[in-house]
Design an enzyme around this catalytic site. Structure first.
Site, mmCIF file in Angstrom:
data_model
loop_
_atom_site.group_PDB
_atom_site.id
_atom_site.type_symbol
_atom_site.label_atom_id
_atom_site.label_comp_id
_atom_site.label_asym_id
_atom_site.label_seq_id
_atom_site.Cartn_x
_atom_site.Cartn_y
_atom_site.Cartn_z
ATOM 1 N N HIS A 209 14.693 -10.341 27.678
ATOM 2 C CA HIS A 209 15.729 -9.355 28.008
ATOM 3 C C HIS A 209 16.888 -9.965 28.796
ATOM 4 C CE1 HIS A 209 13.609 -8.940 31.872
ATOM 5 N NE2 HIS A 209 14.669 -8.324 32.340
ATOM 6 N N GLY A 212 19.987 -10.233 26.877
ATOM 7 C CA GLY A 212 20.730 -8.991 26.615
ATOM 8 C C GLY A 212 21.609 -8.599 27.793
ATOM 9 N N LYS A 213 21.598 -9.374 28.858
ATOM 10 C CA LYS A 213 22.410 -8.995 30.030
ATOM 11 C C LYS A 213 23.874 -9.333 29.765
ATOM 12 C CE LYS A 213 18.688 -9.080 33.340
ATOM 13 N NZ LYS A 213 18.592 -7.810 34.048
ATOM 14 N N HIS A 271 13.251 -16.801 30.868
ATOM 15 C CA HIS A 271 14.590 -16.314 31.218
ATOM 16 C C HIS A 271 15.526 -17.466 31.636
ATOM 17 C CE1 HIS A 271 12.694 -12.517 30.860
ATOM 18 N NE2 HIS A 271 12.313 -12.354 32.107
ATOM 19 N N GLN A 409 23.520 -10.607 38.132
ATOM 20 C CA GLN A 409 23.184 -9.331 38.772
ATOM 21 C C GLN A 409 22.852 -9.559 40.231
ATOM 22 O OE1 GLN A 409 19.721 -8.292 36.407
ATOM 23 N NE2 GLN A 409 18.348 -9.069 37.940
ATOM 24 N N TYR A 415 33.316 -15.956 39.582
ATOM 25 C CA TYR A 415 34.344 -16.430 40.504
ATOM 26 C C TYR A 415 34.348 -17.943 40.579
ATOM 27 C CZ TYR A 415 30.526 -16.180 43.993
ATOM 28 O OH TYR A 415 29.349 -16.305 44.665
ATOM 29 N N LEU A 416 35.522 -18.438 40.908
ATOM 30 C CA LEU A 416 35.726 -19.880 40.959
ATOM 31 C C LEU A 416 36.209 -20.216 42.356
ATOM 32 C CD1 LEU A 416 35.964 -22.550 39.327
ATOM 33 C CD2 LEU A 416 38.300 -21.895 38.803
ATOM 34 N N LYS A 417 35.454 -21.070 43.008
ATOM 35 C CA LYS A 417 35.879 -21.475 44.351
ATOM 36 C C LYS A 417 36.917 -22.575 44.206
ATOM 37 C CE LYS A 417 31.707 -20.583 46.984
ATOM 38 N NZ LYS A 417 30.705 -21.253 47.812
HETATM 39 C C1 BG6 Z 1 10.390 -9.721 33.863
HETATM 40 C C2 BG6 Z 1 9.371 -10.313 34.780
HETATM 41 O O1 BG6 Z 1 10.457 -10.443 32.673
HETATM 42 O O2 BG6 Z 1 11.665 -9.737 34.497
HETATM 43 C C3 BG6 Z 1 9.343 -9.596 36.111
HETATM 44 O O3 BG6 Z 1 8.101 -10.208 34.158
HETATM 45 C C4 BG6 Z 1 10.739 -9.540 36.717
HETATM 46 O O4 BG6 Z 1 8.465 -10.245 37.010
HETATM 47 C C5 BG6 Z 1 11.718 -8.995 35.696
HETATM 48 O O5 BG6 Z 1 10.686 -8.688 37.837
HETATM 49 C C6 BG6 Z 1 13.137 -9.044 36.217
HETATM 50 O O6 BG6 Z 1 13.982 -8.392 35.326
HETATM 51 P P1 BG6 Z 1 15.347 -7.767 35.836
HETATM 52 O O7 BG6 Z 1 16.041 -7.366 34.599
HETATM 53 O O8 BG6 Z 1 14.984 -6.617 36.711
HETATM 54 O O9 BG6 Z 1 16.030 -8.840 36.604
#
Ligand code: BG6
Ligand code: NDP
Length: 518
Positions: A209, A212-213, A271, A409, A415-417
């Site tokens: 996921h 997808g951010k 991630h 997040q 931003y660029l210092k």
């Molecule tokens: C998940 C992990 O994949 O991502 C979690 O299993 C973690 O441990 C989470 O808290 C964080 O996701 P987000 O989108 O809240 O930063």
């Protein structure tokens, strides 16, 4: 098996037959869509999947004939299922305009079927319910999308049930799988074989996921559509790259799951490594999914496996706070086995052995129960060679190098210092920011959740943001030797207090690689 009926009319201009099939199967005027949430009673379904589906429905991005089917072992009627979902929905867009009405309409499209994940009859019953609802839509074709939101021990059985007994005969059948994709190379390969026994690779959508951010989706735009960045994106100008994930809360009830995986598998191997690959890839041939994923795999395959010497492990311990309260340590979580050595923090240094990145350390750091919640990419640039202003910065030249920060997040920002003259008659220099804050520049309260984007991509058959099997394999190859060594040698993590900046060892690691944490 994904099967399409022949398109009845071949009026698709220059398209080949395959493209014509795709067009037909995605022609929403003639097709219904059923989304099956397997594990519908679970945490992820309630927290992310139903709200994301509702947001897509709310914004009119789903086909008119769209239905949600919940499937899990828990017994529930349709009415109970609907009231469970109702408790999870919020109207993100346009502050509740028509929210109640839309919620009601959405709930009317939700159905529930209880069953066992490894039982053919349960999936046959589900198939019957879906067929009945789809028949009522009056569309010649139906597409089906399954989200396996269940623990890994039932992944393969459920994928088999979905593929073997619930595949549609008139459109596409796609299956979304959630991490963890195994615990190491061998178990990931076994999972891959298990899924491949029932599904073709093009039907499998492996979700990460973080891809997808919003700011990760923007990474390629930032780099490849701005002349000021791409030429600098290499060892000649960039001194190091830091990819950081921190949470200011502990495992809080998910300790049972977490303990079998640990932070390296939970966050870093997927991630953070995905972010690294996207950040460091060579320009892809095009924006097509296969070209982007080819470029990412190349990065991963140019890296050496992480070494224990270049890794720091930590585990949070309890900490007394004001008011006589104590923040619980990892081992205080009742779902964690006593004496567990599972790391809740890890930092590691990795290198990419290619001409672009040779010698540039990539520092990946992730931890739970730290002082803040933040995810960011920090790019530290080299010194200006022969700088005319060297004398103005004193001995600490490091504080004067440019830094590009992409804050994923919270409070999305880029931003660029830079170094700047303090206004006035003297010549005093200052480090300040060119600052793009999403909340003020855009309507950032309307940013879609990662799951919205990813679910919509599955509906549209867009695999750019999903993990291809060879990517997964390459990612595991980088971490499997380290994970095995940690486990066989029973390496003890360094303890850090809940709410702190993590173990001191992370600073030594950074110093060893000549990096200053941002
Ligand atoms: C998940 C992990 O994949 O991502 C979690 O299993 C973690 O441990 C989470 O808290 C964080 O996701 P987000 O989108 O809240 O930063
Ligand atoms: P849950 O533990 O909530 O499980 C989902 C559902 O699966 C439960 O409601 C339960 O439904 C069923 N289930 C639970 N344990 C078992 C078991 N031992 N055997 C068979 N069925 C079981 O999981 P989550 O919703 O938290 O996560 C789903 C998947 O997504 C997992 O693979 C998880 O690792 C992954 N994930 C979760 C995240 C999260 O934030 N929750 C984040 C990223 C990934 P019932 O008893 O009704 O059948």
């Amino acid at each position: 098996v994904e099967q399409a009926t022949s398109p009845s009319v071949y009026s698709f201009g220059n398209l080949n037959v395959e493209e014509a099939y795709d067009l037909e199967r995605n022609d929403w005027k003639k097709t219904s869509l059923s989304v099956v949430v397997v594990g519908a009673s679970g945490d992820l379904a309630k927290k992310k999947i139903f709200p994301a589906l509702f947001a897509l429905y709310y914004e009119g991005l789903l086909p008119e004939e769209f239905h949600v089917f919940g499937f899990a072992r828990s017994k529930m009627s349709d009415a109970e299922f609907r009231s469970m979902i109702a408790g999870t929905l919020t109207c993100r867009v346009h502050a509740r305009e028509n929210c109640l009405e839309k919620t009601e309409k959405f709930l009317q499209r939700c159905f529930y079927s209880a069953g066992q994940y490894d039982e053919a009859a349960s999936f046959q019953t589900l198939n019957g319910r879906m067929a009945e609802v789809e028949a009522g839509c009056g569309k010649p074709r139906s597409n089906r999308m399954f989200f396996l939101s269940i623990p890994p021990n039932v992944f393969i059985a459920a994928a088999g049930g979905a593929a073997d007994f619930c595949s549609t005969k008139t459109g596409w059948t796609r299956v979304i799988v959630e991490k963890p994709f195994g615990r190491d190379s061998a178990s990931s390969a076994a999972l891959g074989r298990g899924l491949a026994a029932h599904l073709r690779e093009d039907q499998i959508y492996r979700i990460d996921h973080y891809l997808g951010k919003e700011l990760i989706e923007n990474l390629t735009v930032l780099r490849f559509s701005n002349l000021v960045f791409e030429p600098l994106w290499c060892r000649q100008y960039i001194r190091n790259v830091q990819i950081t994930f921190s949470e200011n809360f502990g495992t809080e009830g998910r300790g049972g799951y977490f303990d079998t995986y640990g932070i390296l598998r939970d966050v870093i191997q997927n991630h953070l490594l995905q972010i690294l690959a996207l950040f460091a890839m060579e320009p892809p041939v095009s924006l097509e999914a296969e070209d982007i994923r080819d470029a990412k795999v190349k990065v991963l395959r140019s890296m050496a496996p992480v070494r224990l010497d270049d890794t720091v492990l930590g585990q949070y311990r309890s900490r007394a706070v004001a008011g006589g309260k104590t923040l619980p340590g990892y081992l205080d979580d009742k779902t964690v086995p006593p004496g567990s050595l599972t790391p809740t923090f890890a930092a590691c240094a990795m290198y990419i052995n290619n001409p672009r990145w040779d010698g540039v350390p990539f520092l990946l750091k992730a931890g739970k129960a730290l002082h803040t919640r933040r995810a960011e990419i920090r790019v530290q640039f080299r010194h200006v060679p022969g700088s005319l202003y060297k004398h103005k910065f004193g001995p600490d030249l490091d504080s004067a190098t440019n830094e590009l920060v992409i804050r994923i997040q919270p409070k999305e920002a880029i931003y660029l210092k830079i170094n700047n003259k303090v206004p006035g008659l003297g010549l005093q220099l200052d480090t300040t920011k060119l600052d793009l804050q999403y909340q003020s520049a855009y309507k950032a309260n309307e940013l879609p959740d990662a799951y919205e984007r990813l679910l919509l991509d599955v509906v549209n058959g867009d695999k750019r943001l999903f993990i291809r099997y060879d990517e997964l394999e390459a990612a595991w190859e980088l971490f499997t030797p380290l994970l095995h060594e940690i486990e066989t040698r029973r390496v003890a993590p360094e303890l850090y207090p809940y709410g702190s900046r993590g173990p001191v060892g992370a600073h030594y690691l950074a110093a060893k690689h000549n990096v200053r944490w941002g």
